[in-house]
Design an enzyme around this catalytic site. Structure first.
Site, PDB file in Angstrom:
ATOM      1  CG  HIS A  35      -5.886  -1.993  -0.266  1.00 42.30           C
ATOM      2  ND1 HIS A  35      -5.014  -1.699  -1.293  1.00 42.30           N
ATOM      3  CD2 HIS A  35      -5.362  -1.404   0.840  1.00 42.30           C
ATOM      4  CE1 HIS A  35      -4.019  -0.965  -0.831  1.00 42.30           C
ATOM      5  NE2 HIS A  35      -4.196  -0.779   0.458  1.00 42.30           N
ATOM      6  CB  SER A  44      -0.960  -0.027   1.193  1.00 46.93           C
ATOM      7  OG  SER A  44      -1.932   0.970   1.092  1.00 46.93           O
TER       8      SER A  44
END
Length: 455
Positions: free
Chosen positions: A429, A227
């Protein structure tokens, strides 16, 4: 589409307010300008209320429903989620699963004192004192080094240790383990929180890399970022290209470097209310967000892993799924420990930087100008200067990563050696941390790629 038709007229009106304040700053003094800013916020808030009354009602209904169901859960005294490893510290957790860790501190060029966790070997293995290839793992926004160990036997850090790597887990400035500075107090000095992912890339990451090279006695380090950890790496490699020579291979997992368009509801809302957020931060300055001792963090943990089953359900099934990016791959057994150490804190400026990039559609430095909020003039990060071999791992359904934007960005990076799309259509995610099949879908490919470059 979130933006109403009337948004353009509101934008022009707001721009006139900003122009008036800019022109008259030197002439009438700071006090009058501050007064004007206050009226600016009031008028803008009224306009927003008029334009968004329907959305505001929806938000109020959601909050009321949430409070109602939580109250019912308290009255019925339902059983909460299984406690598991909840409440264990990082050291206790790793020790429990057979991987003793050590802490080392690093001081950045601008005075931040960072904590790094190091795992050289497991309790039941030999060769702990032998020289091993070094790997640095770096977390994302509101996270910490715990991201890489919380999956227990599927933890990437533990598996790399078992394969013979010297594993280092970084902690960026401002999170639970890195709330120190040579002069500033994070509880008293707002200037401590005056940083975005630009500073984590410019100062934190190079300090960690240099420390590892010195302590592990290696010439190059294998990097794994997830990320916003990927964002920090791309900032470093773009602005300090000499560090390309210190990285053997950069593994970018769920790389958040292109922000528009994305599917995240949170980002869409923050982008829509950008001018309100901007004015709020203008008055109050940047501060800590979701810190360990802050009320919002305690409330979040109480709802998600606290003593009430219905509140747990609403939090884990609804809020985290839509706001955090989970699929049906999420592993509930991992939540008790991970949510007891996460969120780990960040600066509001990190979030504001993301909003700016989403508005501009560019991977750019922080825009410090408040004279014209509709035109971002900050320099663009030149990713063509990234010469390190780069391996990219992404999920098709990732709400924080634009697959199309990522594909375009990778065209500018000269040495991309792998583009790996997770072979699961709904992979999101946070699944890169919590997935039930994390080894099969992601970790095995990462370790296979790393082994190639370290042998």
């Amino acid at each position: 589409m979130l933006v109403p038709i009337e948004f353009a007229s509101r934008t022009k009106l707001f721009a006139r307010f900003e122009h008036f304040r800019a022109v008259n700053t030197e002439e009438v003094g700071r006090s009058i300008c501050i007064t004007w800013d206050i009226w600016n916020m009031i008028i803008t808030s009224i306009i927003i209320y008029k334009l968004c009354a329907r959305r505001m009602r929806s938000v109020c209904i959601f909050i009321a429903s949430f409070v109602l169901f939580t109250s019912i859960a308290i009255l019925l005294e339902k059983e909460p989620v299984p406690k598991g490893d909840m409440g264990l510290s990082m050291h206790q957790f790793c020790q429990k699963y057979g991987y003793p860790i050590e802490e080392q501190t690093v001081t950045t060029e601008d005075g931040y004192i960072l904590t790094m966790h190091r795992i050289k070997c497991s309790l039941n293995r030999t060769g702990c004192h032998e020289k091993r290839p070094a790997v640095l793992l770096l977390h994302g926004l509101l996270a910490s080094s715990a991201d890489f160990v919380s999956a227990r036997n599927q933890s990437l850090a533990f598996q790399l240790v078992d394969k013979g790597y010297d594993v280092w887990l970084g902690n960026n400035r401002g999170n639970t383990y890195s709330r120190n500075h040579i002069m500033l107090d994070p509880n008293e000095d707002k200037s401590f929180w005056n940083f975005s992912f630009h500073e984590t890339g410019m100062y934190d990451l190079p300090a960690m890399i240099d420390h590892i090279i010195q302590k592990s006695q290696v010439s190059k380090v294998t990097f794994i970022g997830i990320s916003q950890g990927c964002t920090s790496y791309m900032v470093l490699s773009s602005l300090k290209p000499e560090y390309n020579e210190k990285i053997l291979l950069a593994n970018l997992v769920a790389p958040v470097t292109t922000f528009y368009p994305t599917k995240s509801i949170v980002l869409k809302i923050l982008t829509f209310f950008n001018f309100i957020v901007k004015r709020f931060l203008y008055f109050y300055g940047h501060f800590e967000l979701f810190g360990e001792q802050q009320i919002e963090t305690k409330l979040f943990r109480y709802l998600c892993i606290g003593p009430h089953k219905v509140a747990n359900y609403i939090c884990l099934e609804q809020i985290l799924t839509y706001a955090g990016g989970f699929s049906d791959q999420r592993n509930y057994d991992l939540f008790p420990f991970h949510l007891s150490v996460s969120p780990a804190g960040a600066s509001t400026k990190q979030v504001m930087h993301i909003i700016q990039n989403r508005i501009s559609g560019q991977f750019a430095q922080y825009d410090h100008s408040d004279q014209n909020p509709q035109k971002l003039t900050a320099p663009i990060y030149n990713v063509s200067r990234i010469t390190t071999p780069v391996a990219v791992y992404f999920g098709k359904s990732d709400i924080f990563v634009s697959v199309e934007g990522l594909h375009e960005q990778l065209k500018s990076i000269p040495n991309v050696v792998l583009r790996y799309k997770v072979p699961y259509e709904r992979f999101n995610h946070m699944d890169f941390i919590y997935a039930k099949d994390l080894n099969r879908l992601v970790n095995n490919k990462i370790m296979e790629t790393i082994d190639i470059y370290n042998n």
